[in-house]
Design an enzyme around this catalytic site. Sequence first.
Site, PDB file in Angstrom:
ATOM      1  N   LYS A  32       5.631   3.870  -5.866  1.00 42.69           N
ATOM      2  CA  LYS A  32       5.357   3.075  -4.663  1.00 42.69           C
ATOM      3  C   LYS A  32       4.695   1.769  -5.090  1.00 42.69           C
ATOM      4  CE  LYS A  32       1.856   3.871  -1.574  1.00 42.69           C
ATOM      5  NZ  LYS A  32       1.201   2.616  -1.153  1.00 42.69           N
ATOM      6  N   ASP A  59       6.179  -0.587  -0.127  1.00 43.72           N
ATOM      7  CA  ASP A  59       5.295  -0.274   1.005  1.00 43.72           C
ATOM      8  C   ASP A  59       4.636  -1.555   1.515  1.00 43.72           C
ATOM      9  OD1 ASP A  59       3.430   0.931   2.710  1.00 43.72           O
ATOM     10  OD2 ASP A  59       2.141   1.622   1.090  1.00 43.72           O
ATOM     11  N   LYS A  61       4.868  -2.532   4.957  1.00 45.64           N
ATOM     12  CA  LYS A  61       4.458  -2.307   6.362  1.00 45.64           C
ATOM     13  C   LYS A  61       4.697  -3.530   7.255  1.00 45.64           C
ATOM     14  CE  LYS A  61       0.800   1.056   5.215  1.00 45.64           C
ATOM     15  NZ  LYS A  61       0.658   0.901   3.757  1.00 45.64           N
ATOM     16  N   ASP A  64       6.263  -7.775  12.945  1.00 44.71           N
ATOM     17  CA  ASP A  64       6.369  -9.159  13.419  1.00 44.71           C
ATOM     18  C   ASP A  64       7.423  -9.184  14.535  1.00 44.71           C
ATOM     19  OD1 ASP A  64       6.377 -12.034  13.547  1.00 44.71           O
ATOM     20  OD2 ASP A  64       5.742 -12.098  11.464  1.00 44.71           O
ATOM     21  N   THR A 119      -3.980   6.315   9.087  1.00 47.31           N
ATOM     22  CA  THR A 119      -4.982   7.392   9.079  1.00 47.31           C
ATOM     23  C   THR A 119      -6.409   6.832   9.133  1.00 47.31           C
ATOM     24  OG1 THR A 119      -4.622   7.482   6.700  1.00 47.31           O
ATOM     25  CG2 THR A 119      -3.615   9.213   7.992  1.00 47.31           C
ATOM     26  N   ARG A 211      -4.521   7.989  -7.072  1.00 44.62           N
ATOM     27  CA  ARG A 211      -5.568   8.217  -8.067  1.00 44.62           C
ATOM     28  C   ARG A 211      -5.555   9.566  -8.775  1.00 44.62           C
ATOM     29  NH1 ARG A 211      -9.708   5.927  -3.830  1.00 44.62           N
ATOM     30  NH2 ARG A 211      -8.024   6.832  -2.577  1.00 44.62           N
TER      31      ARG A 211
HETATM   32  O1  C5P Z   1      -5.130   7.139  -4.531  1.00 46.48           O
HETATM   33  P1  C5P Z   1      -4.549   7.859  -3.335  1.00 46.48           P
HETATM   34  O2  C5P Z   1      -3.805   9.133  -3.691  1.00 46.48           O
HETATM   35  O3  C5P Z   1      -5.565   8.064  -2.240  1.00 46.48           O
HETATM   36  O4  C5P Z   1      -3.440   6.829  -2.811  1.00 46.48           O
HETATM   37  C1  C5P Z   1      -2.736   7.047  -1.623  1.00 46.48           C
HETATM   38  C2  C5P Z   1      -1.786   5.915  -1.383  1.00 46.48           C
HETATM   39  O5  C5P Z   1      -1.186   6.105  -0.104  1.00 46.48           O
HETATM   40  C3  C5P Z   1      -2.423   4.545  -1.348  1.00 46.48           C
HETATM   41  O6  C5P Z   1      -1.460   3.604  -1.843  1.00 46.48           O
HETATM   42  C4  C5P Z   1      -2.704   4.307   0.108  1.00 46.48           C
HETATM   43  O7  C5P Z   1      -2.698   2.942   0.450  1.00 46.48           O
HETATM   44  C5  C5P Z   1      -1.506   5.007   0.758  1.00 46.48           C
HETATM   45  N1  C5P Z   1      -1.726   5.439   2.133  1.00 46.48           N
HETATM   46  C6  C5P Z   1      -2.732   6.315   2.506  1.00 46.48           C
HETATM   47  N2  C5P Z   1      -2.875   6.670   3.825  1.00 46.48           N
HETATM   48  C7  C5P Z   1      -2.035   6.186   4.750  1.00 46.48           C
HETATM   49  C8  C5P Z   1      -1.006   5.311   4.391  1.00 46.48           C
HETATM   50  C9  C5P Z   1      -0.874   4.947   3.052  1.00 46.48           C
HETATM   51  O8  C5P Z   1      -3.500   6.766   1.664  1.00 46.48           O
HETATM   52  N3  C5P Z   1      -2.165   6.587   5.997  1.00 46.48           N
END
Ligand code: C5P
Length: 232
Positions: A32, A59, A61, A64, A119, A211
């Site tokens: 992603k 990604d 998003k 517009d 979220t 992460r």
């Molecule tokens: O590091 P981590 O596993 O928390 O990363 C989750 C990824 O998913 C990040 O790129 C974050 O921006 C994305 N994301 C999220 N929650 C959402 C939409 C996207 O954590 N509701």
Amino acid sequence: MGKDVIIACDFDSAEKTFAFLDKFTGRKPFVKIGMELYYAEGPSIVKEIKRRGHKIFLDLKLHDIPNTVKKSMAVLSRLDVDMTNLHAAGTKRMMEAAIEGLTREDGSRPMLIAVTQLTSTDQESMENDLLIKEPIDRVVMHYAHNAKEAGLDGVVCSPLEAGKVHDTCGNGFVTVTPGVRFADGDIGDQKRVMTPEQAKIIGSDYIVVGRPITAASDPVAAYERCVKEFCD
Ligand code: C5P
């Protein structure tokens, strides 16, 4: 459509991204590319990761007026990504315009996924800041339904919502779920998390994992663990 693990490459430079991806000498993970990396490096980062043989979820998003989204999606489609997204809050008309823009002359197009409510938005902020008074679950399902009616392929949602999205929109409507953590891992700033195995049981189609893989001492082993828990 197969279940897959998508690695969130939340890096701020091409150098850091390639230092990370160079560790994967065998299987090429689905990655992603989010706003941070795209705004830092531009379309060249997408082309180079594609050239290396990875599938890409771009990604960005989009949200517009329909005409602008349609034209922007046509540009993103030419980058030959596998999946991209927009905000369902932009309305059905915007989502339909996005599909039009994304569809290539031969009728093919990347998968298009909608963000429902982020979220990070809770009931209180939705009511006070957006003046939306309905329960947040209902809003999420309504947006998912709109996305389906507009012809989109699925939604990004919490793994906790994936089962209900499938009940509302059918099992063929794809759920892409971030917020995944290993049972013995650090949850960081994510609030509602699930393990890859729980996400599989609840019916997520794709998990987005950042992460727990990117910050692991052995990212390849962490990725393989995700794949084993989620896909096998
Ligand atoms: O590091 P981590 O596993 O928390 O990363 C989750 C990824 O998913 C990040 O790129 C974050 O921006 C994305 N994301 C999220 N929650 C959402 C939409 C996207 O954590 N509701």
